[in-house]
Design a protein around this motif. Structure first.
Motif, PDB file in Angstrom:
ATOM      1  N   ARG A 114      57.623  23.504  35.823  1.00 55.27           N
ATOM      2  CA  ARG A 114      57.781  23.074  37.215  1.00 55.27           C
ATOM      3  C   ARG A 114      56.960  23.980  38.136  1.00 55.27           C
ATOM      4  N   THR A 115      55.679  24.060  37.815  1.00 53.80           N
ATOM      5  CA  THR A 115      54.743  24.919  38.535  1.00 53.80           C
ATOM      6  C   THR A 115      53.475  24.125  38.822  1.00 53.80           C
ATOM      7  N   ALA A 116      52.866  24.386  39.962  1.00 58.35           N
ATOM      8  CA  ALA A 116      51.602  23.744  40.311  1.00 58.35           C
ATOM      9  C   ALA A 116      50.697  24.769  40.972  1.00 58.35           C
ATOM     10  N   GLU A 121      38.574  25.666  36.513  1.00 59.68           N
ATOM     11  CA  GLU A 121      39.439  26.123  35.431  1.00 59.68           C
ATOM     12  C   GLU A 121      40.612  26.958  35.949  1.00 59.68           C
ATOM     13  N   LEU A 122      40.484  27.496  37.146  1.00 54.46           N
ATOM     14  CA  LEU A 122      41.475  28.458  37.632  1.00 54.46           C
ATOM     15  C   LEU A 122      42.868  27.861  37.845  1.00 54.46           C
ATOM     16  N   PRO A 123      43.020  26.651  38.435  1.00 51.35           N
ATOM     17  CA  PRO A 123      44.374  26.102  38.548  1.00 51.35           C
ATOM     18  C   PRO A 123      45.033  25.879  37.187  1.00 51.35           C
ATOM     19  N   GLU A 175      49.423  30.372  32.614  1.00 47.11           N
ATOM     20  CA  GLU A 175      49.586  31.798  32.330  1.00 47.11           C
ATOM     21  C   GLU A 175      50.306  32.562  33.441  1.00 47.11           C
ATOM     22  N   GLY A 176      50.826  31.848  34.432  1.00 48.05           N
ATOM     23  CA  GLY A 176      51.606  32.500  35.475  1.00 48.05           C
ATOM     24  C   GLY A 176      50.792  33.198  36.534  1.00 48.05           C
ATOM     25  N   VAL A 204      46.596  28.550  45.558  1.00 52.88           N
ATOM     26  CA  VAL A 204      48.008  28.490  45.945  1.00 52.88           C
ATOM     27  C   VAL A 204      48.818  28.071  44.722  1.00 52.88           C
ATOM     28  N   ARG A 205      49.718  28.945  44.286  1.00 51.71           N
ATOM     29  CA  ARG A 205      50.573  28.612  43.133  1.00 51.71           C
ATOM     30  C   ARG A 205      52.015  28.489  43.621  1.00 51.71           C
ATOM     31  N   VAL A 206      52.598  27.311  43.401  1.00 53.06           N
ATOM     32  CA  VAL A 206      53.969  27.050  43.852  1.00 53.06           C
ATOM     33  C   VAL A 206      54.908  26.950  42.662  1.00 53.06           C
TER      34      VAL A 206
END
Length: 259
Positions: free
Chosen positions: A63-65, A86-88, A94-95, A111-113
């Motif tokens: 449950r991560t985007a 590739e970064l998203p 990999e958190g 932006v990582r939610v």
């Protein structure tokens, strides 16, 4: 001139909401969200056919985007440059990306939610910065979190457009009831009063504050918004709504992506 708004309300039934608008040259081919990567079959996202990566990746199991915005500043060395698409994918798998050597990448903001919050990682001019987002509404632009990146090399007129957009839409989202989307149901029901704002709020596509844009910068190519992603994250919830942009009258392009 991509844009991301993040709303964090820890006491809400749906603590984290993400709006991500992708802007790109109109001739750059892409595919809508799906499981496009055989080596990462669990991940979802739109596919950039030019480089094979994505501007927004989702890991349903975690449950991560993560969504990517281009930054301003010195480009990476041409001989070693890697695609930022590739970064998203790496971030959701990999958190984060703080463990990577970022020197082969042009400037960016990622932006990582998560169901419990969000973090912005910015890279530019050889500097890495990370910020955990506060409770409330935050905006990330190509000029960074709240338009305050250390490497602010955008022309003044571009910065003025980004500031106008941030000011207009922050006020509009803040004035409307915050949605609490459920896992099921149509997009209109899930996002309520935010949806007409998300789809452009009636502004002209070439207006100074436009979120959904179409602009001719005089080089023979058209720059503008190609897609809109809406994500809702909670302890037991991940909802992902997607549309091409501009959204046709009646909202017929919205679909709930199966997660």
């Amino acid at each position: 001139m991509c844009t991301a708004f993040v709303s964090i309300e820890p006491d809400s039934a749906v603590p984290v909401l993400l709006l991500s608008v992708r802007d790109e040259y109109s001739g750059r081919a892409w595919l809508p969200p799906d499981h496009h990567w055989p080596r990462r079959p669990e991940l979802l996202g739109g596919l950039d056919l030019a480089a094979g990566g994505t501007w927004l990746a989702v890991d349903p199991a975690r449950r991560t985007a993560a969504c990517l915005l281009n930054g301003f500043g010195p480009p990476a060395p041409a001989g070693t440059r890697l695609s930022r698409g590739e970064l998203p994918l790496t971030a959701v798998r990999e958190g984060g990306i703080g463990h990577l050597d970022l020197t082969p990448y042009d400037p960016f903001h990622l932006v990582r939610v998560r169901p419990d919050g969000a973090r912005v990682t910015s890279w530019g001019g050889g500097q890495l910065s990370e910020h955990e987002l506060p409770t409330g509404l935050s905006v990330v632009l190509n000029d960074g979190l709240e338009g305050l990146a250390a490497n602010r090399t955008a022309p003044e007129w571009i910065r003025a457009l980004m500031a106008a957009r941030a000011d207009h839409f922050r006020a509009r989202f803040a004035a409307a009831p915050r949605p609490e989307p459920a896992a099921e149901g149509p997009t209109e029901q899930a996002w309520g009063d935010w949806l007409p704002i998300v789809t452009g709020d009636g502004l002209a596509l070439d207006g100074n504050a436009a979120l959904i844009q179409r602009r001719d910068f005089g080089d023979g190519r058209i720059w503008g918004s190609s897609s809109i992603s809406l994500l809702a994250l909670g302890p037991e919830l991940l909802r992902y709504d997607f549309s091409t942009a501009p959204v046709p009258a009646g909202g017929s392009d919205w679909r709930r992506v199966a997660v």
